[in-house]
Design a protein around this motif. Structure first.
Motif, mmCIF file in Angstrom:
data_model
loop_
_atom_site.group_PDB
_atom_site.id
_atom_site.type_symbol
_atom_site.label_atom_id
_atom_site.label_comp_id
_atom_site.label_asym_id
_atom_site.label_seq_id
_atom_site.Cartn_x
_atom_site.Cartn_y
_atom_site.Cartn_z
ATOM 1 N N ALA A 13 3.440 -9.517 -5.137
ATOM 2 C CA ALA A 13 4.678 -8.934 -5.664
ATOM 3 C C ALA A 13 5.170 -9.718 -6.879
ATOM 4 C CB ALA A 13 5.752 -8.903 -4.575
ATOM 5 N N GLY A 14 5.148 -11.041 -6.790
ATOM 6 C CA GLY A 14 5.577 -11.845 -7.928
ATOM 7 C C GLY A 14 4.661 -11.684 -9.126
ATOM 8 N N GLY A 15 3.358 -11.731 -8.905
ATOM 9 C CA GLY A 15 2.406 -11.619 -10.006
ATOM 10 C C GLY A 15 2.446 -10.266 -10.676
ATOM 11 N N CYS A 16 2.409 -9.192 -9.886
ATOM 12 C CA CYS A 16 2.429 -7.844 -10.470
ATOM 13 C C CYS A 16 3.740 -7.581 -11.199
ATOM 14 C CB CYS A 16 2.217 -6.804 -9.372
ATOM 15 S SG CYS A 16 0.576 -6.839 -8.627
ATOM 16 N N GLY A 17 4.854 -8.033 -10.613
ATOM 17 C CA GLY A 17 6.147 -7.815 -11.242
ATOM 18 C C GLY A 17 6.229 -8.417 -12.628
ATOM 19 N N LEU A 18 5.725 -9.641 -12.796
ATOM 20 C CA LEU A 18 5.792 -10.281 -14.117
ATOM 21 C C LEU A 18 4.808 -9.658 -15.102
ATOM 22 C CD1 LEU A 18 7.523 -12.565 -15.354
ATOM 23 C CD2 LEU A 18 7.810 -12.178 -12.917
ATOM 24 N N VAL A 19 3.643 -9.220 -14.640
ATOM 25 C CA VAL A 19 2.732 -8.513 -15.541
ATOM 26 C C VAL A 19 3.387 -7.226 -16.042
ATOM 27 C CG1 VAL A 19 0.528 -7.301 -15.711
ATOM 28 C CG2 VAL A 19 0.642 -9.496 -14.535
ATOM 29 N N ALA A 186 -3.319 -5.017 -12.729
ATOM 30 C CA ALA A 186 -2.324 -5.609 -11.833
ATOM 31 C C ALA A 186 -1.926 -4.631 -10.741
ATOM 32 C CB ALA A 186 -1.100 -6.052 -12.638
ATOM 33 N N ALA A 187 -1.727 -3.358 -11.115
ATOM 34 C CA ALA A 187 -1.353 -2.361 -10.122
ATOM 35 C C ALA A 187 -2.478 -2.135 -9.116
ATOM 36 C CB ALA A 187 -0.987 -1.050 -10.810
ATOM 37 N N GLY A 188 -3.719 -2.186 -9.586
ATOM 38 C CA GLY A 188 -4.845 -2.027 -8.670
ATOM 39 C C GLY A 188 -4.918 -3.151 -7.655
ATOM 40 N N VAL A 189 -4.720 -4.383 -8.128
ATOM 41 C CA VAL A 189 -4.726 -5.527 -7.202
ATOM 42 C C VAL A 189 -3.570 -5.422 -6.207
ATOM 43 C CG1 VAL A 189 -4.471 -8.029 -7.047
ATOM 44 C CG2 VAL A 189 -5.912 -7.038 -8.842
ATOM 45 N N GLY A 190 -2.375 -5.092 -6.726
ATOM 46 C CA GLY A 190 -1.225 -4.962 -5.838
ATOM 47 C C GLY A 190 -1.386 -3.845 -4.826
ATOM 48 N N THR A 191 -1.937 -2.711 -5.261
ATOM 49 C CA THR A 191 -2.153 -1.584 -4.353
ATOM 50 C C THR A 191 -3.187 -1.932 -3.294
ATOM 51 O OG1 THR A 191 -1.597 -0.026 -6.112
ATOM 52 C CG2 THR A 191 -2.813 0.832 -4.229
ATOM 53 N N ALA A 192 -4.246 -2.636 -3.691
ATOM 54 C CA ALA A 192 -5.280 -3.018 -2.729
ATOM 55 C C ALA A 192 -4.717 -3.952 -1.659
ATOM 56 C CB ALA A 192 -6.448 -3.675 -3.463
ATOM 57 N N ILE A 193 -3.951 -4.959 -2.087
ATOM 58 C CA ILE A 193 -3.378 -5.897 -1.119
ATOM 59 C C ILE A 193 -2.353 -5.193 -0.231
ATOM 60 C CG2 ILE A 193 -1.953 -7.974 -0.878
ATOM 61 C CD1 ILE A 193 -3.278 -9.037 -3.402
ATOM 62 N N GLY A 194 -1.469 -4.397 -0.856
ATOM 63 C CA GLY A 194 -0.484 -3.681 -0.063
ATOM 64 C C GLY A 194 -1.098 -2.683 0.888
ATOM 65 N N GLY A 195 -2.106 -1.942 0.434
ATOM 66 C CA GLY A 195 -2.770 -0.986 1.315
ATOM 67 C C GLY A 195 -3.476 -1.655 2.469
ATOM 68 N N MET A 196 -4.154 -2.773 2.204
ATOM 69 C CA MET A 196 -4.833 -3.493 3.284
ATOM 70 C C MET A 196 -3.824 -3.975 4.327
ATOM 71 S SD MET A 196 -7.091 -6.988 3.077
ATOM 72 C CE MET A 196 -5.625 -7.929 2.650
ATOM 73 N N VAL A 197 -2.696 -4.535 3.865
ATOM 74 C CA VAL A 197 -1.679 -5.025 4.796
ATOM 75 C C VAL A 197 -1.077 -3.866 5.581
ATOM 76 C CG1 VAL A 197 0.575 -6.147 4.948
ATOM 77 C CG2 VAL A 197 -1.171 -7.058 3.411
ATOM 78 N N ALA A 198 -0.785 -2.751 4.902
ATOM 79 C CA ALA A 198 -0.168 -1.611 5.587
ATOM 80 C C ALA A 198 -1.081 -1.036 6.663
ATOM 81 C CB ALA A 198 0.187 -0.531 4.565
ATOM 82 N N LEU A 199 -2.381 -1.013 6.408
ATOM 83 C CA LEU A 199 -3.312 -0.416 7.357
ATOM 84 C C LEU A 199 -3.677 -1.345 8.508
ATOM 85 C CD1 LEU A 199 -5.703 1.408 4.857
ATOM 86 C CD2 LEU A 199 -3.906 2.417 6.269
ATOM 87 N N THR A 200 -3.528 -2.645 8.319
ATOM 88 C CA THR A 200 -3.924 -3.598 9.364
ATOM 89 C C THR A 200 -2.757 -4.178 10.142
ATOM 90 O OG1 THR A 200 -3.953 -5.373 7.699
ATOM 91 C CG2 THR A 200 -6.037 -4.262 8.177
ATOM 92 N N SER A 201 -1.525 -4.051 9.650
ATOM 93 C CA SER A 201 -0.373 -4.632 10.357
ATOM 94 C C SER A 201 0.187 -3.583 11.321
ATOM 95 C CB SER A 201 0.703 -5.058 9.368
ATOM 96 O OG SER A 201 1.136 -3.963 8.606
ATOM 97 N N ARG A 202 -0.392 -3.550 12.509
ATOM 98 C CA ARG A 202 0.002 -2.555 13.506
ATOM 99 C C ARG A 202 0.861 -3.145 14.618
ATOM 100 N NH1 ARG A 202 -5.941 0.377 14.173
ATOM 101 N NH2 ARG A 202 -6.136 1.033 11.990
ATOM 102 N N LYS A 203 1.013 -4.438 14.645
ATOM 103 C CA LYS A 203 1.759 -5.078 15.725
ATOM 104 C C LYS A 203 3.256 -4.973 15.463
ATOM 105 C CE LYS A 203 2.332 -9.467 18.139
ATOM 106 N NZ LYS A 203 1.932 -10.897 18.186
ATOM 107 N N PRO A 204 4.032 -4.404 16.397
ATOM 108 C CA PRO A 204 5.491 -4.339 16.190
ATOM 109 C C PRO A 204 6.100 -5.725 16.100
ATOM 110 C CG PRO A 204 4.786 -2.897 17.989
ATOM 111 C CD PRO A 204 3.626 -3.762 17.647
ATOM 112 N N ALA A 205 7.146 -5.868 15.296
ATOM 113 C CA ALA A 205 7.824 -7.152 15.129
ATOM 114 C C ALA A 205 8.830 -7.359 16.244
ATOM 115 C CB ALA A 205 8.532 -7.194 13.778
ATOM 116 N N THR A 206 8.821 -8.539 16.807
ATOM 117 C CA THR A 206 9.789 -8.904 17.840
ATOM 118 C C THR A 206 10.399 -10.240 17.462
ATOM 119 O OG1 THR A 206 8.040 -9.969 19.132
ATOM 120 C CG2 THR A 206 8.578 -7.686 19.680
ATOM 121 N N LEU A 207 11.704 -10.300 17.494
ATOM 122 C CA LEU A 207 12.409 -11.532 17.170
ATOM 123 C C LEU A 207 12.549 -12.353 18.441
ATOM 124 C CD1 LEU A 207 15.169 -10.191 14.771
ATOM 125 C CD2 LEU A 207 13.032 -11.308 14.193
#
Length: 443
Positions: A13-19, A186-207
């Motif tokens: 997010a920081g890298g893509c935003g500044l690019v 930059a958008a391709g790198v950001g989309t790849a990282i975001g897509g990978m995280v979105a598809l693999t983060s299936r565990k619900p968050a519990t505080l």
């Protein structure tokens, strides 16, 4: 694994935003026809979009049990919109100029529709980018990180990503790939990282752990709410001073380093690296804080004193010492760049580190309760970003024109002192008013 995903997403997010910001500034120079106008509009819209996104989209993080996935989708859609829009900026701007050709004798009208066009183009991706940080904070805490060091580490990683993005765009991406290619990569790198995280983060968050890591306070809820409001006002003033200082020091350092594109990139990346260093230091300091507000006040006073001291040091450097040293490196381009970076980083190190340390200290007070973590994080980021917008515009268009560079830095140091007063003086008033009542009860 979830914690690693949070850090990767923050870095992206920081890298893509500044690019994106660097490329947009270059493109809108051709739209506005003036570098100062383009830089001011892009910076104000970029920071304003981050503020709006943090303020409104941050609330969504409190309503989902998968905040990491939410942050990832924010990242994906932000990159997609930025990548699809960059190719249409110049053609649409030319079309608007043709449509409004009849009012070309009224410069105010032309500037108005150009500003509206820039806002419509830049606001959607930057708002989505602004929603990433609040969701990541909640995801990090849900993954088991303690709130204070977790916030500091995320802030440092995201800021370091911004420094890397600024350096990559200024020194390599634009030269090698062009403006469109830099954004698309930059958008391709950001989309790849975001897509990978979105598809693999299936565990619900519990505080599982309480978020209140500070000692219990005897203050009333009214006093606690008042402290929060005064702290947010101080964060606005500190944000005003931080970006105002960056604008003023950029003007001063360009006199020493030269006015080319590389010099501007060196100044911005040096400032961001100092902010990231301050965030890393805060990771070890904030866990030991019992009363963050007095520490925040001391940091603001230290930032003011450091800026004034560096102003005197800069006068000595511009007297010929720094220029002679840079002139001695002529002939070796790598040595010249390294020398310029070392000189710039050395001057900006202390003020930018203090600014990077102050923000997590403010967060350690404001984010001390369990409920509404995303909303509170969004309010903190929004307060800082609004201060950044006001500081950059006021310094670039008003303070420097009226008072000059040196007196502008003195005025901005005064803003740091006002930020310190915001968190100290309101807490002192109830103590003074309680003294007469206590003495009357003893009688």
């Amino acid at each position: 694994m979830q914690r690693s995903f949070c850090y990767a997403l923050a870095l992206a997010a920081g890298g893509c935003g500044l690019v994106f910001q660097v490329v947009w500034a270059r493109q809108f120079v051709q739209v506005f026809g003036a570098t100062a106008q383009a830089a001011a509009v892009v910076l104000a819209t970029f920071l304003g979009g981050l503020a709006l996104g943090a303020l409104f989209l941050g609330r969504l993080a409190d309503r989902t049990d998968r905040p990491l996935r939410l942050a990832a989708w924010f990242m994906v859609f932000s990159c997609a919109i930025a990548a699809s829009g960059v190719a249409f900026i110049l053609p649409v701007a030319s079309l608007l100029d043709a449509l409004f050709a009849g009012v070309s004798n009224f410069p105010g009208v032309r500037v108005f529709y150009q500003v509206v066009f820039a806002t419509l183009v830049l606001l959607p991706p930057t708002m989505l980018l602004g929603g990433v940080a609040p969701a990541l904070i909640r995801a990090t805490v849900s993954a088991g990180d303690s709130l204070r060091p977790g916030f500091s580490k995320l802030f440092a990683i995201e800021t370091f990503g911004g420094a890397v993005g600024a350096l990559a765009a200024g020194f390599w991406l634009i030269a090698a790939l062009g403006l469109h290619g830099a954004v698309w990569l930059a958008a391709g790198v950001g989309t790849a990282i975001g897509g990978m995280v979105a598809l693999t983060s299936r565990k619900p968050a519990t505080l599982e752990k309480p978020l209140d890591e500070s000692r219990p306070s005897a203050a009333s809820p009214h006093d606690v709410a008042a402290d929060d409001r005064w702290l947010l006002a101080a964060v606005v003033m500190a944000g005003f001073a931080v970006l105002g200082m960056e604008v003023a020091w950029t003007r001063l350092l360009l006199l020493l380093l030269g006015g080319d594109t590389y010099a501007y990139t060196i100044v911005v990346s040096s400032f961001l690296l100092g902010l990231a260093g301050g965030g890393l230091i805060a990771r070890w300091i904030t866990v030991r804080l019992i009363r963050p507000l007095p520490v925040y006040a001391w940091l603001q006073m230290a930032a003011a004193g450091t800026s004034l001291a560096l102003l005197a040091l800069f006068s000595w450097l511009t007297g010929g010492v720094g220029q002679r040293w840079l002139a001695s490196l002529e002939g070796d381009w790598g040595a010249v760049l390294g020398g310029r970076f070392a000189l710039c980083f050395g001057i900006l190190l202390l003020p930018s580190t203090l600014a990077g340390l102050s923000f997590p200290v403010a967060a350690s007070h404001l984010l001390r309760r369990r409920h509404e973590l995303g909303r509170r994080t969004g309010r903190l980021y929004a307060a800082s970003a609004w201060g950044n917008v006001l500081g950059s515009l006021a310094t670039g268009f008003l303070l420097i024109a009226l008072f000059g560079l040196q007196w502008s830095i003195i005025a901005l140091a005064t803003m740091n002192l006002l930020a310190a007063a915001c968190v100290v003086l309101p807490r002192a008033r109830p103590v003074r008013s309680a003294l007469p009542r206590a003495s009357a009860q003893r009688r």
